[in-house]
Motif scaffolding. Structure first.
Motif, PDB file in Angstrom:
ATOM      1  N   LEU A 236      29.354 -22.797  14.366  1.00 41.69           N
ATOM      2  CA  LEU A 236      28.150 -22.156  14.888  1.00 41.69           C
ATOM      3  C   LEU A 236      28.486 -21.318  16.115  1.00 41.69           C
ATOM      4  N   ALA A 237      29.240 -21.902  17.053  1.00 39.83           N
ATOM      5  CA  ALA A 237      29.608 -21.202  18.290  1.00 39.83           C
ATOM      6  C   ALA A 237      30.429 -19.948  17.985  1.00 39.83           C
ATOM      7  N   GLU A 238      31.363 -20.042  17.038  1.00 39.89           N
ATOM      8  CA  GLU A 238      32.175 -18.889  16.655  1.00 39.89           C
ATOM      9  C   GLU A 238      31.310 -17.729  16.173  1.00 39.89           C
ATOM     10  N   ASN A 239      30.151 -18.055  15.635  1.00 40.11           N
ATOM     11  CA  ASN A 239      29.239 -17.043  15.103  1.00 40.11           C
ATOM     12  C   ASN A 239      28.089 -16.729  16.054  1.00 40.11           C
ATOM     13  N   GLY A 240      28.188 -17.211  17.294  1.00 44.03           N
ATOM     14  CA  GLY A 240      27.159 -16.924  18.292  1.00 44.03           C
ATOM     15  C   GLY A 240      25.838 -17.603  18.007  1.00 44.03           C
ATOM     16  N   LEU A 241      25.895 -18.736  17.322  1.00 45.57           N
ATOM     17  CA  LEU A 241      24.680 -19.462  16.963  1.00 45.57           C
ATOM     18  C   LEU A 241      24.677 -20.837  17.611  1.00 45.57           C
ATOM     19  N   ASN A 242      23.532 -21.478  17.547  1.00 44.84           N
ATOM     20  CA  ASN A 242      23.398 -22.864  17.995  1.00 44.84           C
ATOM     21  C   ASN A 242      22.539 -23.608  16.977  1.00 44.84           C
ATOM     22  N   ILE A 243      22.311 -24.865  17.241  1.00 47.04           N
ATOM     23  CA  ILE A 243      21.542 -25.690  16.299  1.00 47.04           C
ATOM     24  C   ILE A 243      20.130 -25.149  16.114  1.00 47.04           C
ATOM     25  N   SER A 244      19.528 -24.668  17.190  1.00 44.75           N
ATOM     26  CA  SER A 244      18.164 -24.132  17.083  1.00 44.75           C
ATOM     27  C   SER A 244      18.104 -22.938  16.144  1.00 44.75           C
ATOM     28  N   LYS A 245      19.063 -22.037  16.275  1.00 44.13           N
ATOM     29  CA  LYS A 245      19.086 -20.853  15.405  1.00 44.13           C
ATOM     30  C   LYS A 245      19.369 -21.247  13.957  1.00 44.13           C
ATOM     31  N   LEU A 246      20.294 -22.194  13.753  1.00 41.29           N
ATOM     32  CA  LEU A 246      20.568 -22.667  12.394  1.00 41.29           C
ATOM     33  C   LEU A 246      19.317 -23.292  11.787  1.00 41.29           C
ATOM     34  N   ALA A 247      18.615 -24.097  12.563  1.00 39.88           N
ATOM     35  CA  ALA A 247      17.380 -24.723  12.079  1.00 39.88           C
ATOM     36  C   ALA A 247      16.366 -23.662  11.674  1.00 39.88           C
ATOM     37  N   GLU A 248      16.246 -22.624  12.479  1.00 43.24           N
ATOM     38  CA  GLU A 248      15.327 -21.527  12.165  1.00 43.24           C
ATOM     39  C   GLU A 248      15.735 -20.857  10.852  1.00 43.24           C
TER      40      GLU A 248
ATOM     41  N   LEU B 198      17.286 -22.194   8.419  1.00 39.63           N
ATOM     42  CA  LEU B 198      17.078 -23.130   7.314  1.00 39.63           C
ATOM     43  C   LEU B 198      15.614 -23.528   7.143  1.00 39.63           C
ATOM     44  N   GLY B 199      14.761 -23.079   8.054  1.00 40.67           N
ATOM     45  CA  GLY B 199      13.337 -23.391   7.953  1.00 40.67           C
ATOM     46  C   GLY B 199      13.006 -24.832   8.290  1.00 40.67           C
ATOM     47  N   THR B 200      13.699 -25.376   9.270  1.00 42.48           N
ATOM     48  CA  THR B 200      13.454 -26.759   9.691  1.00 42.48           C
ATOM     49  C   THR B 200      13.523 -26.841  11.211  1.00 42.48           C
ATOM     50  N   THR B 201      13.508 -28.046  11.728  1.00 42.47           N
ATOM     51  CA  THR B 201      13.510 -28.221  13.181  1.00 42.47           C
ATOM     52  C   THR B 201      14.920 -28.478  13.707  1.00 42.47           C
ATOM     53  N   PRO B 202      15.173 -28.112  14.952  1.00 46.29           N
ATOM     54  CA  PRO B 202      16.467 -28.423  15.561  1.00 46.29           C
ATOM     55  C   PRO B 202      16.755 -29.926  15.577  1.00 46.29           C
ATOM     56  N   GLN B 203      15.712 -30.739  15.786  1.00 45.83           N
ATOM     57  CA  GLN B 203      15.893 -32.188  15.800  1.00 45.83           C
ATOM     58  C   GLN B 203      16.391 -32.691  14.452  1.00 45.83           C
ATOM     59  N   ASN B 204      15.832 -32.141  13.373  1.00 51.39           N
ATOM     60  CA  ASN B 204      16.246 -32.534  12.031  1.00 51.39           C
ATOM     61  C   ASN B 204      17.715 -32.177  11.804  1.00 51.39           C
ATOM     62  N   ILE B 205      18.091 -30.965  12.157  1.00 50.39           N
ATOM     63  CA  ILE B 205      19.477 -30.529  11.964  1.00 50.39           C
ATOM     64  C   ILE B 205      20.419 -31.364  12.812  1.00 50.39           C
ATOM     65  N   SER B 206      20.066 -31.588  14.062  1.00 48.23           N
ATOM     66  CA  SER B 206      20.915 -32.373  14.961  1.00 48.23           C
ATOM     67  C   SER B 206      21.135 -33.784  14.421  1.00 48.23           C
TER      68      SER B 206
END
Length: 66
Positions: free
Chosen positions: A14-26, A28-36
């Motif tokens: 994620l970091a290599e691509n300039g992303l974080n868990i919040s952006k990944l969750a967005e 994927l259409g879910t919450t950062p808490q779910n992804i974490s």
């Protein structure tokens, strides 16, 4: 790869691509808490991992061991 290694691996990608868990969750259409939680548990299924890899611009390849 164990759960801790998977967590560091995925967060690194994620970091290599300039992303974080919040952006990944967005994405994927879910919450950062779910992804974490799912990252910590290692509870993604194969299809979801292929989808995440695709979103990050990666291909997952099956390679026969020698």
């Amino acid at each position: 790869m164990n759960r801790i290694e998977f967590e560091y691996f995925l967060k690194g990608k994620l970091a290599e691509n300039g992303l974080n868990i919040s952006k990944l969750a967005e994405m994927l259409g879910t919450t950062p808490q779910n992804i974490s939680t799912r990252i910590k548990r290692g509870s993604f299924d194969c299809i979801e991992l292929y989808h995440i890899a695709d979103l990050l611009g990666y291909d997952i390849e099956w390679k026969k061991r020698k």
